[in-house]
Design an enzyme around this catalytic site. Sequence first.
Site, PDB file in Angstrom:
ATOM      1  N   CYS A  90      13.440  -8.266  -0.513  1.00 28.42           N
ATOM      2  CA  CYS A  90      14.243  -7.621  -1.663  1.00 28.42           C
ATOM      3  C   CYS A  90      13.311  -6.908  -2.844  1.00 28.42           C
ATOM      4  CB  CYS A  90      15.402  -8.488  -2.266  1.00 28.42           C
ATOM      5  SG  CYS A  90      16.370  -9.140  -1.186  1.00 28.42           S
ATOM      6  N   HIS A 344      23.417  -2.938  -1.921  1.00 28.14           N
ATOM      7  CA  HIS A 344      21.920  -3.555  -1.754  1.00 28.14           C
ATOM      8  C   HIS A 344      21.252  -2.972  -0.602  1.00 28.14           C
ATOM      9  CE1 HIS A 344      18.146  -5.877  -2.568  1.00 28.14           C
ATOM     10  NE2 HIS A 344      18.588  -6.855  -1.957  1.00 28.14           N
TER      11      HIS A 344
END
Lengths: 396, 470
Positions: A90, A344
């Site tokens: 991430c 995301h």
Amino acid sequence: MSVDFKDKIAIVGAGCTRFAENFGMSYGDMLAEACFQAFEEAGVGPEDIDGAWLSTAFVDGSAMKGRSGMDLAEPVALFDIPITRVSNFCASGGNAFREACLGLLSGVNDVVLAAGAEKQRDRPPQKSLVKMMVVAQHQFLQKGETAAGQFAVYATRHMEKYGTKLEHFCMVSHKNHTHGVKNPIAQYRQEIPMETIVNSPMVAYPINLLCSCPTTDGAAAAVLVRAEDAKNFNKDYVLVKAQELIVNSGWDLPFFDPRYDFSHFPSTRLAAQRAYQMAGIKDPVNEIDLAEVHDCFAPVELIVYEDLGFCKEGEGKHFIEEGRSTAEGDLPVNISGGLESCGHPVGASGIRMIYEITRHLQGKAEERQVKNAKIGLAHNIGGPCAITSLTILGAP
Amino acid sequence: MIGITAYGAYLPRYRLTAKMINEAWGRPGGRGEKAVGYFDEDSLTMGLSAAYRCLSGDGIEKAEALYFASTTSPFKEKLASTEMAMILNLSPEARTLDIGYSLRSGTSALLTAIETVKAGSLDSAMVVASDCGRLEVPGGFNEAAWGDGAAAVAVGRENVLLNLLDHYCYSDELTHFWRRADDHYVKSEDVRFPQVMGYARIMETAIGNILKKTGYKPTDFAKVVVDAPDPRSHQALMRKFGFDPKIQVQDPLLGVTGSLGAAHPLVMLVPALQGVKPGDKILLASYGDGSDVLAFEATDAFSAFQKGDDFNALLGRKEVISSYTKYLGFKKTFETEFQDYYSSISALFRERDRFSRLLGGKCKNCGYITTLALRVCPSCRKKDQFENIRLTRRGVVFTFTQEWYFPSPEPPTTLAVVDLERGGRIYCQMTDCSDPGIVKIGMPVEVTVRKYHEALDLPHYYWKCKPVYA
């Protein structure tokens, strides 16, 4: 010796696609859209870029697109320069941004591009959530767990240690969905009642469905130059105040390391400590005007309040209860709607946050503008919380 | 003196009642229940559980042989006993042998082990008998009658508890139950014919002949442990010899655990030994393609022998499966969500100390304990300082999550970070836990081996934790 980024790098152009189920756009189509937006703002074309970094976390869902720098070259016509693919879970986007800064700081490059893209919705969400943990990973370790579970073990421990309740996590999600209504690039743009969030089905206890970000397609990009050159590109530039990237453990190690407490994120704590020192920030709540923090699952944002020093350890629940991170609060967090609303697309998220902060510091965030925003922070955590990227930006 | 030196039985946690089966098929009534292996259990994992209940630590690791008896081995080619010996950390020089094909194989393995020690080839051996998934076609006559279970018996020449006095083996070709090489379900034909001409005739001959051979009278035995396909045939046989059902006869457990296949005679032996005194004689007989009959005598060592966990407690720790449909799912009767798991046979091999044997790595430099396959110590950062240590299989939950979207016959899948009692931390699935509400930080758990998946068409065994039920 650490390299001091402060006031040496400028963002002169930023771009971002709609974060959504972009069924009509390929991986390359999205990159073209985000990069050319950034080029337009910076007054450059692909031929002016002399170094580029491409952030994509996972390639197995996008027909391997994103596995190398070539996958940025082809769709954007970016040829005859060094292009490097960056993959760091991430934190990939923040990492690509960091490398672009270092290219400028080293003097090797003069005009650089940091771009991130992730194509998640060319396959069903269930497959992206579960499949990686089954098909492509160690035959035993972490078997049975999904992405949500990796963070859930922290939430469980936080609840036990500090008396945080599931409702507090839901408040984070509720706030972010409320913010997301005003963000034109967000996947979800509707306010969701607390009751609906609290009662949504459990994904990985104590994380329920509406405390989880959706699976999303998207791309984002930024054009950077050295601060002294910024005005030649865009008078409305934004300065980098600090950038930190911390890897404090591994993929499996955190779960098997008896030293881990699971009630906070050591990588974020350390990144914050170093980034604040670099940016000269002593009192984060009062000095930072807005923050985009990693809320892939709502408990993460609550724990990160503490690790970023927005409140004391164990007091994240009060920070959310008192509304201090809302648009009207003293430190608006995830004014974009966060990952909860935007989704995301992993490789793109970090640069999307930088895009968001840039717009606020330029005073161009329209309906969602945080008034008098001078300092903004972008935070990502990933790879079961062992990697943190932290970027602090400031108005000149 | 050569004979049995330790023993233990294992029953899975779950039960299915005859009534539930009948309800599912629209039939009235139904009495009794059977033990059912959880979806992650097979004959190999249940055999390991029995081995741990029989012996622990050095006791297991020093066994010079492992004989595995089962009609439901996970493999048609490949020794389950070798994989079990590896997991149990036996010496590579330990002899391994799988014995199967018959409900008689449990006692045949025991007799073979005793005779190998008697021949002087070995000083000790571990016999594991286990059956899981010995099924009749759903809805069939015997569905309620056959359960899952395992037993382990250690054999040696020192500290013998039960000395083998004599034995009698009888082979008889009479078709009672069978499975062809590719059959999934057990077949049978007539009911009365094999009861009369099979069980009754064969067992009367075998038991009669050992009495003749040894000169013992039926009343000489303190306990009579005889396997049976059904309770009525058992009662008739006991009556025939005049064994006293109240004092001598070990209940065949058929409505309690179901018939446990190759494991059944050895499982029955465990409750039979409760209250046995030195000098007591025990008759043990199996039934399948003939019969093995073994006559034992309890030694003086028996009075000092302390069994930590009795059979009644084992029987009591049970839970009825919430539905017949779920039971069919446990037994993979219908196709469920398929997951194409990753694996690598070379990785399985090189990481077997950590992930198959549950050996920790203790840093010689700083004392840090890892449960991962690492070379460099994360604490002191020195390279190649880890030496193998045995970890405890008891621990406490440090944190956990429950996954509702991970494919499982019984969601949610609980994953727990577990701190082991004497150091080391593992992260694994929790099993035998159908009520997610009981999982708490701080709860004590026991670590056990279960099957995770079948990547590469190969069963993959790894550690799971399970609640310590009162």
